[in-house]
Design an enzyme around this catalytic site. Structure first.
Site, PDB file in Angstrom:
ATOM      1  N   GLU A  73      -2.351  -4.764  -8.798  1.00 20.07           N
ATOM      2  CA  GLU A  73      -1.387  -5.605  -8.062  1.00 20.07           C
ATOM      3  C   GLU A  73      -1.426  -7.035  -8.611  1.00 20.07           C
ATOM      4  OE1 GLU A  73      -1.520  -5.202  -3.765  1.00 20.07           O
ATOM      5  OE2 GLU A  73      -0.452  -7.090  -3.523  1.00 20.07           O
ATOM      6  N   LYS A 244      -5.246  -5.447   4.884  1.00 22.44           N
ATOM      7  CA  LYS A 244      -4.855  -4.988   3.535  1.00 22.44           C
ATOM      8  C   LYS A 244      -5.065  -6.134   2.547  1.00 22.44           C
ATOM      9  CE  LYS A 244      -2.090  -3.731  -0.008  1.00 22.44           C
ATOM     10  NZ  LYS A 244      -1.681  -4.552  -1.149  1.00 22.44           N
ATOM     11  N   ASP A 260     -18.521   3.324  -5.041  1.00 23.01           N
ATOM     12  CA  ASP A 260     -17.789   4.385  -4.354  1.00 23.01           C
ATOM     13  C   ASP A 260     -16.790   3.725  -3.398  1.00 23.01           C
ATOM     14  OD1 ASP A 260     -16.935   6.309  -2.559  1.00 23.01           O
ATOM     15  OD2 ASP A 260     -18.907   7.216  -2.283  1.00 23.01           O
ATOM     16  N   HIS A 354       4.322 -14.290  -4.913  1.00 23.09           N
ATOM     17  CA  HIS A 354       4.273 -12.876  -5.293  1.00 23.09           C
ATOM     18  C   HIS A 354       5.321 -12.530  -6.330  1.00 23.09           C
ATOM     19  CE1 HIS A 354       2.032 -10.286  -2.180  1.00 23.09           C
ATOM     20  NE2 HIS A 354       1.362 -11.374  -2.460  1.00 23.09           N
TER      21      HIS A 354
HETATM   22  C1  MEV Z   1      -0.235  -8.249  -0.021  1.00 18.19           C
HETATM   23  O1  MEV Z   1      -0.843  -7.348  -0.911  1.00 18.19           O
HETATM   24  C2  MEV Z   1      -1.187  -8.681   1.073  1.00 18.19           C
HETATM   25  C3  MEV Z   1      -0.593  -9.580   2.149  1.00 18.19           C
HETATM   26  O2  MEV Z   1       0.542  -8.958   2.756  1.00 18.19           O
HETATM   27  C4  MEV Z   1      -1.674  -9.816   3.173  1.00 18.19           C
HETATM   28  C5  MEV Z   1      -1.247 -10.518   4.439  1.00 18.19           C
HETATM   29  O3  MEV Z   1      -0.070 -10.421   4.827  1.00 18.19           O
HETATM   30  O4  MEV Z   1      -2.138 -11.133   5.061  1.00 18.19           O
HETATM   31  C6  MEV Z   1      -0.125 -10.877   1.555  1.00 18.19           C
END
Ligand code: MEV
Length: 404
Positions: A73, A244, A260, A354
């Protein structure tokens, strides 16, 4: 057609069997990992998968680390570095490392009586454990405790182990199976269902915190970060995304160090707070204070950590930390990623950062090559819609304009 079993074939024979196009076969044949290592780590091995490796520069417990991170990513490593730079330092608050396992009895008539009988066997159990896996005792680890838990007519014996710098799965399962055999002998009327480690790992927890002076971050932004972290505590839909972002960093280090990843993910999502944000942020003493607690049953030795040459090199790059230190580093990276994500979310939004990084991977995905990659990336950043269709059209235009 050969009647040789697929798993007994050589890699080349396996690829023959798959009847691939010449191009696909060539892609699978391009490998860096020694075939002997690959064949011994994975059954039915046909190739390997490449994931880019980057680094994050971070300070943990006042020591600087270069942390290898493997991720597909584009924004993950940028976020980790942004968060690490803003935070300055991460401090370990708690680092517990005991691994767990269980032996489960079923249809027990008198659970209390069996519990007592098991406790009476403690010294035999400890000596069986030592005989079953002497090498861990030579390193100062081994079985540390056992307790019994009853659920209806089920009786579970919970064990905790010190696995030193290894994850300890083989050690724990070997010891548990030896103890289960002993239980079958001394309690012939009782029924043992299974003996295996548990990935819950309740006694394997790492907590780190960071303090960012309000001179380094605007008070308004800090307050919104606090709000966003509060919201992740009350809404599971947001918690999943908040976490995430944390796992983006955590998994990338786990993968790079040959750990792992499934075991760590299972342990983290088995935590009491699995449906809430793993981190919290608050303001105290003119500083934004972030804290994260993760279950990190990771290894600094054993398993694939030093068999995979790049994982071994990753440990070297980190300065060969022990497992406790590595857990602190991984938790800090998770908190750094979280800080960068929350800061972006409550200020300019995440897409700005992003998308400029995603533009590069989009350019590659539609087949841009060489100088086309930079040109297409720049065009995509200017375009209203950043998607494959737009990228394909822009690439066509770039190709038309290119001197032949
Ligand atoms: C993207 O991989 C992760 C985010 O969505 C985490 C978040 O919203 O805190 C940017």
């Amino acid at each position: 057609m050969s009647d040789k079993k697929f798993y007994k074939m050589t890699r080349s024979e396996r690829l023959d069997t798959l009847k691939l196009s010449a191009e696909t076969r060539q892609i699978f044949e391009n490998t860096a990992l020694d075939n002997e290592i690959a064949d011994n780590l994975t059954e039915n091995q046909i190739s390997e998968i490449e994931i880019p490796l980057g680094v994050c520069f971070i300070r943990v417990d006042c020591k600087d680390y270069i942390v290898p991170m493997a991720t597909e990513e584009p924004s993950v490593i940028a976020a980790a570095n942004n968060g690490a730079k803003l935070a300055g330092n991460f401090t370990t608050i708690r680092n517990e490392r005991l691994m767990s396992g269980q032996i489960v009895f079923y249809d027990v008539c008198d659970t209390e009586k069996l519990s007592q009988a098991i406790q009476n066997q403690r010294s035999e159990i400890f000596s069986i454990a030592e005989k079953a896996y002497p090498s861990i005792y030579k390193r100062g680890g081994g079985l540390k405790n056992l307790t019994c838990k009853t659920i209806g007519s089920w009786l579970t014996v919970n064990f905790s182990f010190d696995s030193k710098d290894a994850m300890g799965a083989n050690m724990i399962n070997t010891i548990l199976e030896a103890i289960a055999d002993h239980f079958r002998t001394v309690f012939p009327n009782e029924k043992v269902l299974f003996a295996v480690l548990t990935n819950e790992n309740q006694h394997c927890r790492t907590t780190v915190e960071t303090r960012i002076s309000l001179e380094k971050i605007k008070a308004g932004t800090a307050e919104k970060i606090v709000k966003a972290s509060e919201y992740a505590q009350i809404d599971s839909a947001r918690a999943a995304t908040h976490n995430k972002g944390i796992m983006n960093g955590v998994e990338a280090v786990i993968l790079a160090t040959g750990n792992d990843s499934r075991g760590a993910a299972a342990a983290i999502y088995a935590m009491e707070k699995a449906h809430q944000g793993f981190s919290t942020w608050h303001i105290a003493d003119e500083a934004l204070v972030g804290e994260i607690t993760l279950s990190l049953p990771i290894a600094a030795a054993g398993g694939a950590t030093h068999v995979l040459p790049k994982a071994k090199a990753a440990h070297e790059l980190l300065g060969d930390p022990d497992a406790l230190t590595l857990a602190s580093i991984i938790a800090s990276i998770g908190l750094a990623n979280n800080l960068a994500a929350l800061k972006a979310l409550v200020t300019r939004g995440i897409q700005a950062g992003h998308m400029s990084l995603q533009a590069r991977s989009l350019a590659l995905s539609v087949g841009a090559k060489g100088p086309e990659i930079d040109r297409l990336t720049a065009e995509l950043k200017k375009s209203a819609a950043m998607n494959s269709e737009t990228a394909q059209q822009l690439l066509l235009q770039i190709k038309k304009q290119a001197p032949h």
